[in-house]
Design a protein around this motif. Structure first.
Motif, short mmCIF file in Angstrom:
data_model
loop_
_atom_site.label_atom_id
_atom_site.label_comp_id
_atom_site.label_asym_id
_atom_site.label_seq_id
_atom_site.Cartn_x
_atom_site.Cartn_y
_atom_site.Cartn_z
N MET A 41 0.86 -1.16 0.00
CA MET A 41 0.00 0.00 0.00
C MET A 41 0.90 1.23 0.00
SD MET A 41 -2.99 1.30 2.66
CE MET A 41 -3.25 -0.20 3.45
N GLY A 42 0.63 2.15 -0.92
CA GLY A 42 1.44 3.35 -1.03
C GLY A 42 1.15 4.34 0.07
N SER A 43 2.06 5.29 0.22
CA SER A 43 1.89 6.29 1.27
C SER A 43 0.69 7.19 1.00
CB SER A 43 3.17 7.10 1.45
OG SER A 43 3.40 7.89 0.31
N SER A 44 0.36 7.39 -0.26
CA SER A 44 -0.81 8.23 -0.56
C SER A 44 -2.10 7.53 -0.15
CB SER A 44 -0.85 8.60 -2.05
OG SER A 44 -1.03 7.43 -2.84
N ASN A 45 -2.16 6.20 -0.25
CA ASN A 45 -3.34 5.46 0.20
C ASN A 45 -3.47 5.52 1.72
OD1 ASN A 45 -4.14 4.74 -2.36
ND2 ASN A 45 -3.14 2.73 -2.31
N ARG A 46 -2.34 5.37 2.42
CA ARG A 46 -2.37 5.45 3.88
C ARG A 46 -2.84 6.82 4.34
NH1 ARG A 46 3.30 3.31 4.95
NH2 ARG A 46 2.99 1.27 4.07
N THR A 47 -2.35 7.84 3.69
CA THR A 47 -2.76 9.20 4.02
C THR A 47 -4.25 9.37 3.81
OG1 THR A 47 -0.59 10.00 3.34
CG2 THR A 47 -2.32 11.65 3.57
N LEU A 48 -4.76 8.85 2.72
CA LEU A 48 -6.19 8.94 2.43
C LEU A 48 -7.02 8.18 3.47
CD1 LEU A 48 -8.42 9.94 0.55
CD2 LEU A 48 -8.08 7.88 -0.82
N ILE A 49 -6.55 7.00 3.85
CA ILE A 49 -7.27 6.20 4.87
C ILE A 49 -7.28 6.93 6.20
CG2 ILE A 49 -7.17 4.07 6.23
CD1 ILE A 49 -6.19 2.66 3.66
N PHE A 50 -6.13 7.43 6.66
CA PHE A 50 -6.06 8.15 7.93
C PHE A 50 -6.91 9.42 7.89
CE2 PHE A 50 -1.98 5.78 8.58
CZ PHE A 50 -2.44 5.03 9.66
N ALA A 51 -6.89 10.12 6.78
CA ALA A 51 -7.69 11.34 6.66
C ALA A 51 -9.18 11.00 6.72
CB ALA A 51 -7.36 12.07 5.36
#
Length: 186
Positions: free
Chosen positions: A1-11
């Motif tokens: 999972m890319g960092s942009s996906n993690r950021t989107l999930i956390f947001a």
């Protein structure tokens, strides 16, 4: 999972939590007796100390999660049962304390037993329909029995009157809950 996906999930999680949890101001407002849920107000309206009843019941998150008035009654009885056990342990601690006057110990042990019996009466399975308040009143009889024994044995410990008064405040919550239960069944 890319960092942009993690950021989107956390947001997304953060935004969900932000929108679904009450602010501190709203949470404080919920604890105000004036802003309590209708079913909780129904339980507390017969208590001699409405504000105390609401405050005690709303201090337990299970009250707000109760699906109906009967759920609030069950929670109220559970809270008072725990307070009865706490009071029993208070007397047991005094009875077994090293600094306690030996002549006071029998009365203190009896009080511990009385409040333990009272805790057993704070149970929906024990309360019988139209006689729920009478059953809860047996718990008050146990407290009065303790007071009588303390008086007869001339037990003079400064912390006892406050402990009994505190328990009686909780008892009033249980009595209001039992009365509500009777009214629900009629």
């Amino acid at each position: 999972m890319g960092s942009s996906n993690r950021t989107l999930i956390f947001a997304t999680i953060f935004l969900y939590l932000l929108l679904h949890f009450p602010s501190q101001t709203e949470a404080r407002g919920l604890k105000s007796p004036a802003k309590c849920p209708k079913s909780l107000s129904q339980v507390c309206k017969t208590s001699p100390n409405y504000a105390f009843c609401v405050r005690v019941l709303m201090s337990n998150p299970l009250t707000l999660l109760a699906p109906n008035t009967k759920g609030i009654v069950v929670n109220a009885l559970d809270i008072v049962r725990k307070e009865s056990m706490k009071t029993s342990k208070f007397f047991d601690g005094l009875a077994n304390g090293k600094g306690t006057v030996p002549a006071f110990k029998p009365a203190l042990k009896e009080c511990a037993s009385d409040f333990k019996k009272a805790s057993g009466l704070m149970n929906l399975k024990v309360l019988e329909g139209d006689f729920a308040t009478m059953d809860v009143n047996y718990a008050l009889d146990d407290a009065r029995s303790c007071e009588t024994k303390l008086s007869m044995d001339e037990v003079n410990i400064k912390s006892i009157p406050a402990a009994i008064k505190n328990w009686k405040n909780f008892y009033a919550v249980a009595n209001a809950a039992a009365l509500t239960l009777e009214n629900l069944q009629n």
